[in-house]
Design a protein around this motif. Structure first.
Motif, mmCIF file in Angstrom:
data_model
loop_
_atom_site.group_PDB
_atom_site.id
_atom_site.type_symbol
_atom_site.label_atom_id
_atom_site.label_comp_id
_atom_site.label_asym_id
_atom_site.label_seq_id
_atom_site.Cartn_x
_atom_site.Cartn_y
_atom_site.Cartn_z
ATOM 1 N N MET A 56 0.848 -1.203 0.000
ATOM 2 C CA MET A 56 0.000 0.000 0.000
ATOM 3 C C MET A 56 0.879 1.248 0.000
ATOM 4 S SD MET A 56 -2.982 1.424 0.089
ATOM 5 C CE MET A 56 -4.000 -0.044 0.305
ATOM 6 N N ASN A 57 0.512 2.211 -0.839
ATOM 7 C CA ASN A 57 1.263 3.449 -0.876
ATOM 8 C C ASN A 57 0.519 4.481 -0.011
ATOM 9 O OD1 ASN A 57 3.007 5.427 -1.559
ATOM 10 N ND2 ASN A 57 2.185 5.761 -3.627
ATOM 11 N N TRP A 58 0.855 4.563 1.253
ATOM 12 C CA TRP A 58 0.146 5.458 2.174
ATOM 13 C C TRP A 58 0.451 6.909 1.836
ATOM 14 C CZ3 TRP A 58 -3.247 2.996 5.108
ATOM 15 C CH2 TRP A 58 -2.995 1.680 5.471
ATOM 16 N N LYS A 59 -0.601 7.710 1.709
ATOM 17 C CA LYS A 59 -0.370 9.138 1.497
ATOM 18 C C LYS A 59 -0.441 9.802 2.871
ATOM 19 C CE LYS A 59 -1.459 12.966 -1.511
ATOM 20 N NZ LYS A 59 -0.245 13.597 -0.988
ATOM 21 N N LEU A 60 0.686 10.229 3.331
ATOM 22 C CA LEU A 60 0.763 10.740 4.704
ATOM 23 C C LEU A 60 0.333 12.207 4.794
ATOM 24 C CD1 LEU A 60 4.142 9.275 6.019
ATOM 25 C CD2 LEU A 60 1.834 8.380 6.298
ATOM 26 N N ALA A 61 -0.237 12.558 5.939
ATOM 27 C CA ALA A 61 -0.534 13.961 6.227
ATOM 28 C C ALA A 61 0.786 14.723 6.358
ATOM 29 C CB ALA A 61 -1.307 14.062 7.538
ATOM 30 N N ARG B 170 1.610 16.721 8.536
ATOM 31 C CA ARG B 170 2.106 16.768 9.913
ATOM 32 C C ARG B 170 2.863 15.496 10.293
ATOM 33 N NH1 ARG B 170 -2.976 15.463 10.716
ATOM 34 N NH2 ARG B 170 -3.673 17.594 10.362
ATOM 35 N N ALA B 171 2.587 14.389 9.557
ATOM 36 C CA ALA B 171 3.311 13.156 9.882
ATOM 37 C C ALA B 171 4.812 13.325 9.652
ATOM 38 C CB ALA B 171 2.768 11.990 9.061
ATOM 39 N N ALA B 172 5.146 14.232 8.736
ATOM 40 C CA ALA B 172 6.566 14.489 8.473
ATOM 41 C C ALA B 172 7.246 15.095 9.704
ATOM 42 C CB ALA B 172 6.707 15.430 7.287
ATOM 43 N N LYS B 173 6.435 15.723 10.573
ATOM 44 C CA LYS B 173 7.009 16.337 11.788
ATOM 45 C C LYS B 173 7.141 15.313 12.918
ATOM 46 C CE LYS B 173 6.456 20.312 9.796
ATOM 47 N NZ LYS B 173 7.535 21.179 9.415
ATOM 48 N N MET B 174 6.680 14.102 12.680
ATOM 49 C CA MET B 174 6.722 13.086 13.734
ATOM 50 C C MET B 174 7.923 12.167 13.533
ATOM 51 S SD MET B 174 2.733 12.043 13.808
ATOM 52 C CE MET B 174 1.444 13.256 13.982
ATOM 53 N N ASN B 175 9.093 12.772 13.440
ATOM 54 C CA ASN B 175 10.294 11.974 13.248
ATOM 55 C C ASN B 175 10.654 11.256 14.540
ATOM 56 O OD1 ASN B 175 10.705 12.698 10.553
ATOM 57 N ND2 ASN B 175 11.381 14.711 11.230
ATOM 58 N N PRO B 176 11.380 10.123 14.394
ATOM 59 C CA PRO B 176 11.805 9.466 15.631
ATOM 60 C C PRO B 176 12.662 10.438 16.423
ATOM 61 C CG PRO B 176 12.960 8.558 13.719
ATOM 62 C CD PRO B 176 11.891 9.464 13.210
ATOM 63 N N MET C 135 2.139 20.310 15.472
ATOM 64 C CA MET C 135 1.311 21.501 15.240
ATOM 65 C C MET C 135 2.088 22.557 14.463
ATOM 66 S SD MET C 135 -1.617 20.774 16.425
ATOM 67 C CE MET C 135 -1.436 19.019 16.256
ATOM 68 N N GLU C 136 3.320 22.217 14.106
ATOM 69 C CA GLU C 136 4.170 23.035 13.235
ATOM 70 C C GLU C 136 4.447 24.449 13.753
ATOM 71 O OE1 GLU C 136 3.419 22.316 8.997
ATOM 72 O OE2 GLU C 136 1.709 21.130 9.656
ATOM 73 N N PRO C 137 4.875 24.552 15.020
ATOM 74 C CA PRO C 137 5.219 25.886 15.535
ATOM 75 C C PRO C 137 6.572 26.338 15.027
ATOM 76 C CG PRO C 137 5.787 24.234 17.160
ATOM 77 C CD PRO C 137 5.193 23.489 15.980
ATOM 78 N N ASN C 138 6.878 27.578 15.337
ATOM 79 C CA ASN C 138 8.228 28.085 15.143
ATOM 80 C C ASN C 138 8.817 28.241 16.548
ATOM 81 O OD1 ASN C 138 10.519 29.541 14.567
ATOM 82 N ND2 ASN C 138 9.418 31.490 14.372
ATOM 83 N N PRO C 139 9.518 27.206 17.045
ATOM 84 C CA PRO C 139 10.042 27.309 18.409
ATOM 85 C C PRO C 139 11.246 28.239 18.461
ATOM 86 C CG PRO C 139 10.403 25.085 17.520
ATOM 87 C CD PRO C 139 9.905 25.938 16.397
ATOM 88 N N VAL C 140 11.202 29.188 19.373
ATOM 89 C CA VAL C 140 12.282 30.169 19.487
ATOM 90 C C VAL C 140 12.889 30.058 20.889
ATOM 91 C CG1 VAL C 140 12.802 32.654 19.507
ATOM 92 C CG2 VAL C 140 11.164 31.721 17.842
ATOM 93 N N GLY C 141 14.191 29.863 20.944
ATOM 94 C CA GLY C 141 14.866 29.734 22.234
ATOM 95 C C GLY C 141 15.079 31.099 22.871
ATOM 96 N N VAL C 142 14.764 31.187 24.170
ATOM 97 C CA VAL C 142 15.031 32.417 24.916
ATOM 98 C C VAL C 142 16.329 32.195 25.693
ATOM 99 C CG1 VAL C 142 14.159 33.992 26.690
ATOM 100 C CG2 VAL C 142 12.554 32.798 25.181
ATOM 101 N N ALA C 143 17.216 33.184 25.654
ATOM 102 C CA ALA C 143 18.484 33.050 26.376
ATOM 103 C C ALA C 143 18.194 32.706 27.833
ATOM 104 C CB ALA C 143 19.259 34.359 26.293
ATOM 105 N N SER C 144 19.004 31.801 28.384
ATOM 106 C CA SER C 144 18.783 31.359 29.763
ATOM 107 C C SER C 144 20.127 31.296 30.476
ATOM 108 C CB SER C 144 18.135 29.972 29.780
ATOM 109 O OG SER C 144 16.978 29.952 28.960
#
Ligand SMILES: Cc1ncc(COP(=O)(O)O)c(C=O)c1O
Length: 400
Positions: free
Chosen positions: A1-6, A8-14, A132-141
């Motif tokens: 079967m050739n599954w057509k992935l959503a 967002r599934a691409a963001k679910m990497n191991p 949910m495909e955010p743009n995570p931004v690191g705050v200096a700590s």
């Protein structure tokens, strides 16, 4: 079967980490890598008694579908446990606090939404937010937590800032009282919601940490808690406390995910907790973890002498954070350490942006004191060899 992935599934990497840590699963390895509480602390007899009691007294209700909000007596117990005025109607029982992170992501993040995180931060949160495909931004700590000026500079249009004020995963650091007051005031002024994750707060060694951010501005904070570190992670039992303005959305998100957290588990934990069980049990965990932290610090001081290794002395929790000398990459170092039967977690994957390759996380709770001694000695030996190798390479480069 050739599954057509959503998409967002691409963001679910191991998890990068899980892949890295596969090498640590070899028998004979002393792992300082995992985030596992010490199984010695699991109160098995109390669970056995509570299981029998729940099945005997409330068997039918315990095995039936139940309310999405959670078991009322457990919600009340959570509200009573917290240090500020929480109405049980604000408590949502979750399937681990990891589910709390998932619900927050579903309710607050659109593709491209700016989400502020500490530098570094809990990798599991980056994973939960990812789909949910955010743009995570690191705050200096720094050693006291997020730097307020940078938080303010980045606050505009951010959906929320995700903060771990107590014995942070991965660094073990704790946000000071002054920093909490400043962060709380700055976030309120910038209209920036806070998601406060506090699974380790009860595991303090000498004194309880300052009040949570939620206690300072309950209207501006979604607070996440967990039974994983004070009872057992296999329960998959956590909770969130949310302002009334956002609670119904989080509840609806949960209904869609799993209808409710297993009611049998909720009733069992509620039965375990009655009569102040946690007040007797948690101090035994604190005492054990403190002994182990002391052992790890002593071993590091002894074995890493002269190697220019920086590490902190966490005041609670499960993790210690270290930074190795210039030129060392802990991802490269790990398989070499594994050859010497010791594993740790490289620090770089815990960063929203470019990670610091010299950092690593060490858990001091799962291995015994003797194992900690052996493991830190092996780690120091691995580092010495790596430093010699890096030095040779530098020398060779200089000679070319
Ligand atoms: C910071 C942090 N948040 C959340 C979690 C998830 O915990 P739970 O077992 O409650 O899902 C962990 C687990 O290690 C954690 O370290």
């Amino acid at each position: 079967m050739n599954w057509k992935l959503a998409a967002r599934a691409a963001k679910m990497n191991p998890s990068v980490l899980r892949e890295i840590l596969k090498v640590t699963e070899r028998p004979g390895i002393i792992s300082l890598a995992g985030g596992l509480p010490s199984p010695k602390t699991f109160p098995i007899q109390a669970f056995a008694d509570a299981c029998a009691e729940v099945l005997h007294n409330d068997g039918q209700a315990a095995l039936q579908y139940a309310a999405s909000e959670g078991y009322a007596p457990l919600r009340q117990a959570v509200a009573d446990m917290l240090q500020w005025n929480v109405d049980p109607s604000q408590v949502l029982i979750t399937t681990g606090s990891q589910q709390g992170l998932d619900l927050v992501a579903k309710v607050l993040i659109d593709p491209g939404s700016k989400v502020l995180v500490e530098t570094p931060t809990y990798l599991g949160a980056l994973q939960a937010f990812g789909p949910m495909e955010p743009n995570p931004v690191g705050v200096a700590s720094d050693d006291e937590g997020v730097v307020v000026e940078d938080l303010v500079a980045k606050a505009k249009d951010a959906r929320f800032v995700y903060l771990l004020p107590n014995f942070q995963n991965p660094t073990g650091r704790t946000m000071t009282e002054a920093r909490r007051a400043a962060v709380s005031a700055a976030a309120a002024a910038a209209d920036l919601p806070i998601v406060e994750d506090n699974p380790y707060g009860e595991l303090w060694f000498d004194e309880a940490p300052p009040l949570p951010l939620a206690a300072r501005n309950p209207e501006g904070v979604i607070y996440l808690g967990s039974f994983s570190k004070v009872l057992a992670p296999g329960l998959r039992l956590g909770f969130l406390v949310a302002p009334k303005s956002i609670y119904p959305k989080l509840l609806q998100a949960k209904q869609a995910v799993d209808l409710h957290t297993p009611i049998f588990t909720q009733r069992m934990v509620s039965a375990v907790m009655k009569d102040g069980f946690l007040e007797r049990h948690v101090p035994t965990i604190r005492a054990l973890y403190k002994r182990q932290r002391d052992a790890m610090i002593a071993a590091l001081q002894r074995e890493m002498k002269g190697l220019d290794v920086k590490f902190n002395a966490p005041k609670g929790g499960m993790f210690l954070w270290a930074r190795l000398p210039e030129g060392i990459d802990t991802v490269t170092l790990l398989p070499k350490a594994v050859e010497r039967n010791v594993a740790f977690v490289p620090g770089a994957p815990f960063y929203a942006g470019q990670g610091d390759p010299r950092t690593l996380r060490l858990s001091f709770v799962t291995a015994s004191v003797e194992e900690i001694d052996t493991a830190i000695a092996a780690l120091a030996q691995t580092l010495r060899e790596e430093l010699a190798l890096v030095g040779d390479k530098k020398l060779a480069a200089a000679q070319i």
